[in-house]
Motif scaffolding. Structure first.
Motif, PDB file in Angstrom:
ATOM      1  N   ASP A  74       0.824  -1.207   0.000  1.00 44.27           N
ATOM      2  CA  ASP A  74       0.000   0.000   0.000  1.00 44.27           C
ATOM      3  C   ASP A  74       0.862   1.264   0.000  1.00 44.27           C
ATOM      4  N   VAL A  75       1.935   1.254   0.774  1.00 42.41           N
ATOM      5  CA  VAL A  75       2.845   2.403   0.792  1.00 42.41           C
ATOM      6  C   VAL A  75       3.454   2.605  -0.597  1.00 42.41           C
ATOM      7  N   SER A  76       3.870   1.508  -1.198  1.00 41.32           N
ATOM      8  CA  SER A  76       4.480   1.567  -2.524  1.00 41.32           C
ATOM      9  C   SER A  76       3.508   2.123  -3.565  1.00 41.32           C
ATOM     10  N   LYS A  77       2.233   1.714  -3.460  1.00 40.90           N
ATOM     11  CA  LYS A  77       1.219   2.178  -4.421  1.00 40.90           C
ATOM     12  C   LYS A  77       0.985   3.684  -4.326  1.00 40.90           C
ATOM     13  N   ILE A  78       1.257   4.255  -3.167  1.00 43.63           N
ATOM     14  CA  ILE A  78       1.030   5.694  -2.970  1.00 43.63           C
ATOM     15  C   ILE A  78       2.276   6.509  -3.325  1.00 43.63           C
ATOM     16  N   ILE A  79       3.431   6.046  -2.845  1.00 43.12           N
ATOM     17  CA  ILE A  79       4.649   6.844  -3.007  1.00 43.12           C
ATOM     18  C   ILE A  79       5.273   6.707  -4.398  1.00 43.12           C
ATOM     19  N   ASP A  80       5.265   5.509  -4.965  1.00 44.21           N
ATOM     20  CA  ASP A  80       5.896   5.305  -6.277  1.00 44.21           C
ATOM     21  C   ASP A  80       5.305   6.212  -7.366  1.00 44.21           C
ATOM     22  N   PRO A  81       3.963   6.359  -7.450  1.00 44.02           N
ATOM     23  CA  PRO A  81       3.415   7.275  -8.459  1.00 44.02           C
ATOM     24  C   PRO A  81       3.854   8.723  -8.244  1.00 44.02           C
ATOM     25  N   LEU A  82       4.062   9.124  -6.983  1.00 47.21           N
ATOM     26  CA  LEU A  82       4.512  10.484  -6.708  1.00 47.21           C
ATOM     27  C   LEU A  82       5.943  10.685  -7.212  1.00 47.21           C
ATOM     28  N   ILE A  83       6.775   9.676  -7.024  1.00 53.94           N
ATOM     29  CA  ILE A  83       8.143   9.754  -7.550  1.00 53.94           C
ATOM     30  C   ILE A  83       8.108   9.830  -9.072  1.00 53.94           C
ATOM     31  N   ASP A  84       7.186   9.078  -9.676  1.00 57.73           N
ATOM     32  CA  ASP A  84       7.035   9.127 -11.136  1.00 57.73           C
ATOM     33  C   ASP A  84       6.629  10.529 -11.595  1.00 57.73           C
ATOM     34  N   ILE A  85       5.749  11.175 -10.831  1.00 59.19           N
ATOM     35  CA  ILE A  85       5.323  12.539 -11.161  1.00 59.19           C
ATOM     36  C   ILE A  85       6.509  13.496 -11.097  1.00 59.19           C
ATOM     37  N   VAL A  86       7.314  13.368 -10.047  1.00 59.02           N
ATOM     38  CA  VAL A  86       8.491  14.226  -9.896  1.00 59.02           C
ATOM     39  C   VAL A  86       9.411  14.071 -11.110  1.00 59.02           C
ATOM     40  N   CYS A  87       9.690  12.835 -11.467  1.00 59.72           N
ATOM     41  CA  CYS A  87      10.586  12.579 -12.603  1.00 59.72           C
ATOM     42  C   CYS A  87       9.995  13.092 -13.911  1.00 59.72           C
ATOM     43  N   SER A  88       8.689  12.930 -14.071  1.00 60.85           N
ATOM     44  CA  SER A  88       8.026  13.393 -15.286  1.00 60.85           C
ATOM     45  C   SER A  88       8.091  14.914 -15.408  1.00 60.85           C
ATOM     46  N   ILE A  89       7.791  15.620 -14.328  1.00 59.95           N
ATOM     47  CA  ILE A  89       7.819  17.092 -14.349  1.00 59.95           C
ATOM     48  C   ILE A  89       9.236  17.593 -14.616  1.00 59.95           C
ATOM     49  N   ILE A  90      10.212  16.985 -13.962  1.00 61.77           N
ATOM     50  CA  ILE A  90      11.607  17.387 -14.174  1.00 61.77           C
ATOM     51  C   ILE A  90      11.995  17.176 -15.636  1.00 61.77           C
ATOM     52  N   GLY A  91      11.600  16.038 -16.192  1.00 59.22           N
ATOM     53  CA  GLY A  91      11.886  15.778 -17.607  1.00 59.22           C
ATOM     54  C   GLY A  91      11.256  16.818 -18.514  1.00 59.22           C
ATOM     55  N   GLU A  92      10.011  17.193 -18.206  1.00 59.73           N
ATOM     56  CA  GLU A  92       9.315  18.204 -19.012  1.00 59.73           C
ATOM     57  C   GLU A  92      10.007  19.564 -18.926  1.00 59.73           C
ATOM     58  N   GLU A  93      10.454  19.933 -17.714  1.00 60.18           N
ATOM     59  CA  GLU A  93      11.118  21.229 -17.540  1.00 60.18           C
ATOM     60  C   GLU A  93      12.456  21.267 -18.277  1.00 60.18           C
ATOM     61  N   PHE A  94      13.177  20.168 -18.239  1.00 64.37           N
ATOM     62  CA  PHE A  94      14.438  20.088 -18.991  1.00 64.37           C
ATOM     63  C   PHE A  94      14.169  20.193 -20.491  1.00 64.37           C
ATOM     64  N   GLU A  95      13.085  19.543 -20.928  1.00 66.13           N
ATOM     65  CA  GLU A  95      12.740  19.584 -22.350  1.00 66.13           C
ATOM     66  C   GLU A  95      12.388  21.014 -22.779  1.00 66.13           C
ATOM     67  N   LYS A  96      11.629  21.715 -21.928  1.00 64.83           N
ATOM     68  CA  LYS A  96      11.290  23.111 -22.233  1.00 64.83           C
ATOM     69  C   LYS A  96      12.549  23.966 -22.315  1.00 64.83           C
ATOM     70  N   HIS A  97      13.453  23.745 -21.365  1.00 62.90           N
ATOM     71  CA  HIS A  97      14.700  24.505 -21.340  1.00 62.90           C
ATOM     72  C   HIS A  97      15.513  24.265 -22.615  1.00 62.90           C
ATOM     73  N   ASN A  98      15.647  23.006 -22.995  1.00 65.25           N
ATOM     74  CA  ASN A  98      16.406  22.674 -24.200  1.00 65.25           C
ATOM     75  C   ASN A  98      15.740  23.245 -25.439  1.00 65.25           C
ATOM     76  N   HIS A  99      14.402  23.217 -25.447  1.00 67.65           N
ATOM     77  CA  HIS A  99      13.667  23.782 -26.582  1.00 67.65           C
ATOM     78  C   HIS A  99      13.926  25.286 -26.688  1.00 67.65           C
ATOM     79  N   ASN A 100      13.931  25.966 -25.537  1.00 68.75           N
ATOM     80  CA  ASN A 100      14.189  27.409 -25.544  1.00 68.75           C
ATOM     81  C   ASN A 100      15.608  27.714 -26.004  1.00 68.75           C
ATOM     82  N   LEU A 101      16.574  26.891 -25.577  1.00 65.58           N
ATOM     83  CA  LEU A 101      17.955  27.085 -26.015  1.00 65.58           C
ATOM     84  C   LEU A 101      18.065  26.914 -27.527  1.00 65.58           C
TER      85      LEU A 101
END
Length: 278
Positions: free
Chosen positions: A123-150
């Motif tokens: 149950d802990v894994s089902k709650i926390i793992d998706p949050l870690i996935d969200i963090v990684c996804s948002i970070i990836g998107e922000e890096f992509e935006k930055h690279n696109h702007n460059l």
């Protein structure tokens, strides 16, 4: 089950500062070097790590949707810090996964102390793992935006270099055009020449189109608009490199180029002006 999750979550929140100090990136030497010279002070960095750990704890007993928003905001800022510190995306993501180890250490300890049911771990894994996935996804998107702007900035700079406005004497500049001209580049030519004409206080501009392989109806029409816009600024325009087929295109369009001087070549134009000796 809910009581067990709440207990674990509250323990994580209580120990978030302590846990933040245990977040270890030691296996990534490059990341550690970047962190060592970061503009983000270590104390603030620990506090910021503690926020994420606290969100993971709260997620075990609070509204998940609210926690997702907080986690997303955290990830966006973390991405900007990493980008400013010139930390690579791969190192940043590896760093995020180290939080999972810290959380599980707490959970394992409490599991042994309190004799929680094994399903609690799932149950802990089902709650926390998706949050870690969200963090990684948002970070990836922000890096992509930055690279696109460059890339956008670099492309814009490259485009502007494709429209060189070369000052020759006070009030006079030449614009040697090379390559195909489409609608987008024609707009760029207009924007750059109008800007440079005002900046350099130009009274005369010579456009050399001998390097333009094809001047069709569209290109001729665009050139007409560019010339007209410059004339509204009081800039006299001369076209050089006009080939016979280009002249025919202009005539067939019925465009009034009577107020525009044309010469067969840049050399001829510069000789007439007196900049080159024949």
């Amino acid at each position: 089950m809910k009581d067990e999750l709440r207990y674990i979550g509250q323990k994580v929140v209580e120990k978030k500062i302590e846990l933040a100090k245990k977040v270890d990136f030691g296996t990534d030497g490059q990341l550690m070097q970047k962190i060592a010279v970061s503009k983000f002070p270590l104390t603030e960095r620990v506090e910021y790590r503690a926020k994420l750990i606290g969100y993971f704890g709260e997620a075990l007993y609070e509204d998940t949707e609210i926690i997702k928003e907080r986690v997303s905001d955290w990830a966006a800022k973390a991405a900007h810090v990493a980008i400013n510190d010139h930390i690579s995306l791969s190192s940043t993501l590896r760093g995020i996964y180290s939080y999972r180890t810290v959380i599980w250490d707490v959970f394992t300890e409490e599991l042994e102390k309190r004799k929680f049911a094994p399903i609690t771990m799932l149950d802990v894994s089902k709650i926390i793992d998706p949050l870690i996935d969200i963090v990684c996804s948002i970070i990836g998107e922000e890096f992509e935006k930055h690279n696109h702007n460059l890339m956008k900035v670099a492309y814009t700079a490259l485009e502007e270099l494709s429209v060189p406005v070369v000052p020759l004497t006070e009030g006079l500049a030449i614009v040697p055009l090379v390559g195909n001209i489409d609608t987008h580049r024609a707009k760029l030519i207009m924007d750059v020449t109008l800007h440079e004409a005002a900046k350099l206080k130009l009274t005369d501009i010579i456009f050399d189109v001998s390097g333009v392989p094809i001047i069709d109806t569209m290109v001729a029409n665009q050139l007409f608009h560019i010339v007209h816009a410059l004339r509204l600024l009081g800039v006299k325009v001369m076209l050089t490199g006009i080939r016979p087929e280009i002249a025919q295109t202009i005539i067939s369009l019925g465009m009034d180029f009577s107020g525009i001087q044309t010469r067969a070549s840049m050399k001829q134009a510069l000789e007439e002006i007196g900049i080159l000796k024949s």
